[in-house]
Design an enzyme around this catalytic site. Structure first.
Site, PDB file in Angstrom:
ATOM      1  CB  SER A  77     -52.657  26.974  42.349  1.00  0.00           C
ATOM      2  OG  SER A  77     -53.849  26.010  42.012  1.00  0.00           O
ATOM      3  CE  LYS A 215     -53.629  31.233  42.802  1.00  0.00           C
ATOM      4  NZ  LYS A 215     -53.516  30.495  43.932  1.00  0.00           N
TER       5      LYS A 215
END
Length: 274
Positions: A77, A215
């Site tokens: 991701s 992230k």
């Protein structure tokens, strides 16, 4: 009486100044951090990961576990950063508020089972949103932009909506740092407004003196281990540092573990507050 008041005021002023000086002395200025002297052994007791911290002003860089730092692995991701940049650049989405509607399929995480925007898709790491956007981008444009940015091994052969998920695309922690530095400095080959938008939706924490952009990324379990990422940039008093953590975990899905470790390291060196 008047003299006593003046004396008391002077004493009070000195006491307040002393306390303020004491408090401020606990917060190191960014310039006082010698990146080369960072020590993170306590966070990787079994050598099961790597951590990189780069001072983007001095260009000095600390690398824990250099061998692993150079090994390419699936971004999972963390690729949402790149996917967002490309999606905005080619107008697969017009802005961070564009809604994609949930298809009604129940997925693992409850907060995935609803409509999302690009911004909420980033914050909640909504895989289906980014898969749909990748299909809208298409193979040709996706490959073009990975090539232009020299993103990892640039291999999208695993399928347009799967190649970054435990599949063909690979990137090393050191390459992540280069990519993040380009994003922070806005030197990647995207429009400035696109890069500013992506940085904005990456904000994880904000304090009085710092902003943390980041992230996570996680694999599933294989042989009892999950591999996870936390990558980003922390800016304290205007001074930027890029970081990348990649580790294996038996505790659970590894992305949140990588984030926890990174936060603890950044707190240890006063780059974010506790």
């Amino acid at each position: 009486m008047k003299k006593q008041r003046i004396v008391m005021l002077i004493i009070l002023f000195l006491m307040v100044g002393s306390v303020a000086a004491s408090c401020s002395s606990k917060i190191k200025s960014p310039e006082s951090l010698d990146v080369a002297a960072v020590n993170v052994d306590e966070f990787f007791s079994k050598g099961e990961g790597t951590f990189i911290l780069k001072d983007l002003e001095s260009e000095k860089m600390f690398v824990y576990n250099k061998e692993r730092a150079g090994n390419q692995t699936t971004p999972n991701s963390t690729f949402k950063i790149m996917n967002s940049l490309i999606g905005l650049q080619v107008k697969a989405v017009k802005d961070e508020y564009e809604i994609k509607h949930w298809d009604g399929t129940k997925r693992t995480l409850d907060n995935w089972n609803q409509d999302h925007t690009l911004g909420s898709g980033m914050r909640n790491s909504v895989v289906w949103y980014y898969q749909e956007m990748a299909r809208d981008i298409g193979k040709e444009r996706m490959q073009e932009w990975l090539d232009r940015c020299s993103y990892g091994n640039r291999d999208i052969s695993g399928g347009i909506d799967r190649f970054w998920l435990n599949s063909s695309l690979k990137i090393s922690p050191l390459e992540q740092i280069d990519f993040l530095e380009g994003l922070y400095r806005e030197t990647l080959p995207f429009d400035k407004g696109v890069m500013k938008t992506v940085k904005r939706i990456m904000i994880q924490q904000e304090g009085d003196e710092y902003i943390l952009y980041g992230k996570t990324g996680s694999s599933g379990f294989e042989n009892g281990l999950s591999t996870g990422w936390f990558v980003g940039v922390v800016v304290i008093k205007g001074h930027p540092y890029a970081f990348a953590t990649n580790l294996d975990s038996q505790e659970g899905i590894a992305g949140p573990v990588a984030k926890k470790v990174t936060i603890e390291i950044l707190q240890k060196y006063n780059l974010i507050t506790r």
